[in-house]
Every structure is written in C-alpha cells, then in structure tokens.
Design an enzyme around this catalytic site. Sequence first.
Site, PDB file in Angstrom:
ATOM      1  N   ARG A  16       2.367  26.537  29.794  1.00  0.00           N
ATOM      2  CA  ARG A  16       3.340  25.442  29.968  1.00  0.00           C
ATOM      3  C   ARG A  16       4.736  25.944  30.309  1.00  0.00           C
ATOM      4  O   ARG A  16       5.584  25.167  30.737  1.00  0.00           O
ATOM      5  CB  ARG A  16       3.370  24.570  28.714  1.00  0.00           C
ATOM      6  N   LYS A 351      34.104  51.147  41.019  1.00  0.00           N
ATOM      7  CA  LYS A 351      32.720  51.558  40.763  1.00  0.00           C
ATOM      8  C   LYS A 351      32.670  53.053  40.480  1.00  0.00           C
ATOM      9  O   LYS A 351      33.200  53.860  41.240  1.00  0.00           O
ATOM     10  CB  LYS A 351      31.847  51.221  41.982  1.00  0.00           C
TER      11      LYS A 351
END
Length: 457
Positions: A16, A351
């Site tokens: 489900r 970064k």
Amino acid sequence: MNTRNTIILAAGKGTRMKSKLYKVLNRVCGKTMVDCVLTQVEANNMDNIVTVVGYGAEDVEKTLGNRTKYVLQNEQLGTGDAVKQTADLLADLDGSTMVVSGDTPLFKAETFDKLFNYHESQKATATILTSHAPNPFGYGRIVRSDNGNVEKIVEQKDANDDEQKIHEINTGVYIFDNRQLFNALKDVKNDNAQGEYYLPDVIEIFKANDLKVSAYETDDFSESMGVNDRVALSNATRVMQNRINSYHMKNGVSIINPENTYIDLGVKIGQDTVVEPGVQIHGNTVIGNDCKIGANSEIIDCNIHNNVTVTSSLLEKSEMMDNSDIGPYSHLRPQTVIGEKVHLGNFVEVKKAQIDEGTKVGHLTYVGNAHLGKNINVGCGVIFANYDGANKHQTNVGDDSFIGSNSNLIAPVEIEDHTFIAAGSTITDDVKQYDMAIARQRQTNKSGYFKKLPYNN
C-alpha cells in the site's frame, strides 16, 4: 536468569506504500521507521533484540547493522509465524519478550519501559499495550473484566453495540512471558480466510488456560500510529516533527513557526539560536548557540559553530566557525570549512575549500578546490577555475591579498600573501608576495564606431 527481549516485526512488503522501498525503510524525519523503533527499544537495555526480516532483508540489515540479531521469514504467513521464526534464539529463555511492529515509528522508550514494568509487576502471562482512541472505529477494542484484566479483544467487525462504544484500543504491542509465548505459538492455527497465523490468537489460548492477561494503557494515542500508506507516513511525520520541535524549544531554541520548520531526528541545536520559517535541518547536523538560521535555508550534515548567521542558503557537509555568516542565496558544497568571522555574501558557491578567518567573499563568486588565507577580499564575480576537463586542481591564496572583481584564477596556481590581482584579470601563473598581477589587454577606443552599428543606419 530472567531476560528482557524484543522482537521487531519487519518482514512485510507494504504494497500500500506504492514504493520501490521496502516499507519499514521509508523515513520519518530523517530516520527509517524501523530505525526509529530500534532506537527506542535500545534505550531500554534489552538482553536480546531480534528483527524478523523478509522482503528487502539485505537492505534492512544494511540499515540497522549489528545493533540487532536477524531471522528470516521466507513466506509471509502472519505475525504469529513471524514470531515463531525467532524460537531458535529465544524460546529457551526465562523472562519477558515484547513484540512490536517495525512500521510504528512513534513509540517512545519511556512507554516501552513502563509496559515492561507493569507486565512484570502484574505477574501476567501477557500484557497488551492499549490506548484511548478519540475515534476507535476500525480498532480492536479491549474488553476488561470487573477486576481489570483483559477478557477479550474484539475486532470492529465483530463488536456489538456496547463493545463499539469502548474507546480503549489494542495498539498491537504485546509483552509475553517468553516460555509461555513459544508454547502457545505451537497451538496457533491458520484456519482463516488468509491462511495466516495471527499473534493475537495466543491471547485466546492463554485465556482458555486461565492464564492472566493484563493491559497497560498509555496516555498518548498518537504513539500507536502505524504506517501502511503515504497518508499515514505524512501523519506520522507531522507528529514526530511536532515532538522534535517541541524538544528544541523547551531546550532554549526559538522556532518562529514550528508548523513550517523541518528538523530531523538527532539534530543538535544550541541555546538562543533562532530558526526562521521554512528551514530544513537534516542528518547529523550540529548547530551551536546564538545562531540565526534564516528563512528557507537547508542544512545537511553540517557543523555550525556559535553566533553564525545563515540567510536563505543551502549548506551540505560543511563547517562554519564562530561569527561567520553566509547568504542570501549561497551554497556550501561538501568538504568546505569556513573560518571565524568569514563573510560570504549573496550568490556565492564554495566547494571543497577552506576559507580562513576574516576573509570576505561578497557576491557572485565560485570558489572550488582552494585554500584562502586570512583577511582576503574577494571582489564580485570572481571564479576559481578548478577543472581542466579531466581533473580538478588546487588554488591557494595567501593572507591579506586582494582579488579584484571579475577575475579568473586558473588552477593550479599559487597566490602568495600580500598580493593584488587587478580587476578583470585571468591569472594562469603564480603571483609572488607584494606583487600586483594584471592579465588583460590594454583598452583601445575606436573613434566614431557607434555610428557604424546596424541599428543606427
């Protein structure tokens, strides 16, 4: 020796959920449901924890690691059959065994502890964890005798008018006398429409043999919420998020709009930090004291020290030291370390870089694979060009340097301390201490050229 044991039922597929994920691996506030259950069970210092796996067994074991033992239920033949698979590990032990489902992520350790204590104080063969449901429709009702013991559990479809008025419901959590449990499982039959062996049938076996069955009612109905589909997952997440936010607020964190703030389980936040609406804080994030986390920021697996300001920015697997700030609309990518009193303005991306104390990167700049020293000024539109099409390369900038606007630093390159990069330069060679580097063509003005443009004809 009496032992305390727990069996976690995690073998069902969960069709489900309409998910490629095995049901108990769906997440509530950053943790898989089965991890939520195991974490609360662990807090009670069990002698044995056994998880019954089936579909997705390898993924569950990878998620939980060696925190629990495992048994495999090859065919999903019901909860009674699932518990029976643990017999080789548990059946010969004296003591008490709790059975709980891996898709009930909201139960608290305190509730489990109280349930064990009550069960043992009652000297019961079985104790059912119950709760008071505001709307009991659909739940199994607990029918008690005059002395308070459980007379029977009546499912919704079988309940008469009086029984349907009962609000005490079965949460699906049980504690059993361990030896009696495994003896009774031998007598559980599968003569039902599904052909399955149901764990609650042992309650009827105990009653038929005049063995004591008690019930302990918890005062928080929300804990009993099971998750079988996405709607229930959302509801469970909402309950857990309210619990998390309340915890932080009670510990000195100001959350401006708790209904619109999303903090994962396990996140740590210091006192007098302010969290504005729309913020998401995920993973193993630690945030210090006196910080301000601005609206719509997202922070993932970061270490944020004290008195840091994050304004509408995205931070991933990075560290920000005391009194630094970032944003709005900036991005820290993994392996970035921002030093004390560093200022990162709007539209800055960093970064795999280290930026040391006092350096300022104002706006519209990319810093990748770099080490910037102290007290550097980085102008607008600077690019640390770190990629040659095949490999990433490092750029190092020394203390007290000045990087002019719209400069490109082409890695690998070394910029020593106390240097000056003229605006608009493209730097491909090292720059020595105290030098100024200029790398741009001298300006040339073409007289009268404007009149030759097509739109002036």
